[in-house]
Scaffold this active site. Structure first.
Site, PDB file in Angstrom:
ATOM      1  N   HIS A  65       0.815  -1.208   0.000  1.00  0.00           N
ATOM      2  CA  HIS A  65       0.000   0.000   0.000  1.00  0.00           C
ATOM      3  C   HIS A  65       0.851   1.262   0.000  1.00  0.00           C
ATOM      4  CE1 HIS A  65      -4.165  -1.720   1.322  1.00  0.00           C
ATOM      5  NE2 HIS A  65      -3.534  -2.521   0.480  1.00  0.00           N
ATOM      6  N   ASN A  93      -6.718   1.283   4.365  1.00  0.00           N
ATOM      7  CA  ASN A  93      -5.628   1.121   5.332  1.00  0.00           C
ATOM      8  C   ASN A  93      -6.096   1.024   6.781  1.00  0.00           C
ATOM      9  OD1 ASN A  93      -3.498   1.070   3.466  1.00  0.00           O
ATOM     10  ND2 ASN A  93      -3.446   3.305   3.361  1.00  0.00           N
TER      11      ASN A  93
END
Length: 320
Positions: A65, A93
């Site tokens: 990410h 996230n």
């Protein structure tokens, strides 16, 4: 003659530029300035994993990410401020958590060799460590990344979603300079993954106007997931591991795809598309091949968006 000299000059300039790009990162970057860096990071990762078995998957996901948004610059670690909502608070996230592991490693590194090791390098090294600790391959991590100063939650929308089809996945990876082989190899990181029901329950009920269950999913497996994700579901932590050997880094993830037991639609789609199916089958048969290609792709991913004008943060959550 002038044209020939100009062409030679351009070629020389390109060669020099390529040499500089390759020299930006190297495996021995901290050998002199912080020789104990990798041990300190490994100790932090190992200690955290002993207390929380979800740490390895979260660290590996953190690396993906981070690199997929602004390149590998630790922007995923920056805290939100009253003026800015940062990446770590973006919807994809929220479940990564485990940011404290990187913070713990950074605190020890600042004691041992102040203002030397970047937070971006800590994530890259830690992601290798969680793979190796879980039975996966070891590789020399290239180091020398700098930390970025910008982090925006809105940019996490560009991360590949669990509902993506193969065309969307290929396009997403291509935007980061990664090919089809990288896509399938890096998807193998899901061998350590866990997902909450919200990311896959659309495959289990009312899939389309004609079908209740996603037809690419094994029916017995679908029933198993339905029992874990009932409607209504009051357990916000309910979900499913993405691999039946969830604590081991192996090729079982690919074996599951070949029998319709991929949890995410995006994962299962890799076996349903001619561009990726043969790679899935190759990795399902040969774990050594998967390990080799995974390492190659992790090194490529670690080179995405390297910045030269960044900084080495004193604390990973705030810019200096």
């Amino acid at each position: 003659m002038v044209a020939k000299n100009l062409v030679c000059a351009i070629i020389l300039l390109l060669l020099v530029s390529l040499g500089q790009a390759e020299a930006a990162l190297n495996a021995h970057y901290y050998d002199q300035t912080c020789p104990q860096a990798e041990k300190i990071i490994l100790d932090a990762v190992r200690n955290a994993s002993m207390h929380d078995p979800k740490v390895p998957a979260r660290i590996l996901r953190m690396f993906f990410h981070d690199c997929f948004i602004r390149g590998c610059d630790a922007s995923v670690l920056l805290d939100s401020t009253p003026q800015n909502k940062a990446e770590k608070d973006g919807p994809p996230n929220i479940s990564v958590r485990s940011f404290y592991v990187i913070d713990d490693a950074k605190a020890e590194l600042e004691k041992a060799c102040p203002h030397t090791v970047s937070c971006a390098d800590i994530i890259a090294i830690a992601s290798r460590d969680v793979v190796t600790m879980s039975g996966g391959p070891y590789w020399n991590v290239l180091k020398g990344r700098k930390d970025g100063r910008v982090s925006k939650a809105s940019e996490t929308r560009s991360l590949p979603a669990p509902t993506f089809n193969v065309t969307q996945l290929i396009q997403s990876f291509a935007q980061r300079g990664l090919g089809v082989q990288d896509l399938v190899a890096l998807s193998g990181g899901h061998t350590l993954g866990f997902s909450h029901c919200s990311s896959f329950e659309a495959r289990l009920r009312n899939f389309s106007s004609l079908l209740d269950i996603d037809p690419s999913m094994d029916l017995d497996f679908a029933e198993k997931l339905r029992s874990k994700c009932p409607k209504p579901n009051k357990d916000r932590n309910a979900g499913q591991f993405l691999d039946s050997t969830s604590s081991a880094f192996d090729n079982n993830y690919y074996k599951q795809l070949t029998v319709g037991k991929g949890v995410f639609g995006s994962d299962q789609s890799l076996f349903g598309d001619f561009r990726t199916k043969w790679i899935v089958e190759s990795f399902a048969i040969d774990q050594g091949l998967f390990f080799k290609e995974f390492v190659n792709s992790m090194v490529k991913l670690g080179n995405v968006g390297i910045i030269e004008n960044g900084e080495v943060r004193l604390k990973c959550g705030v810019v200096n």
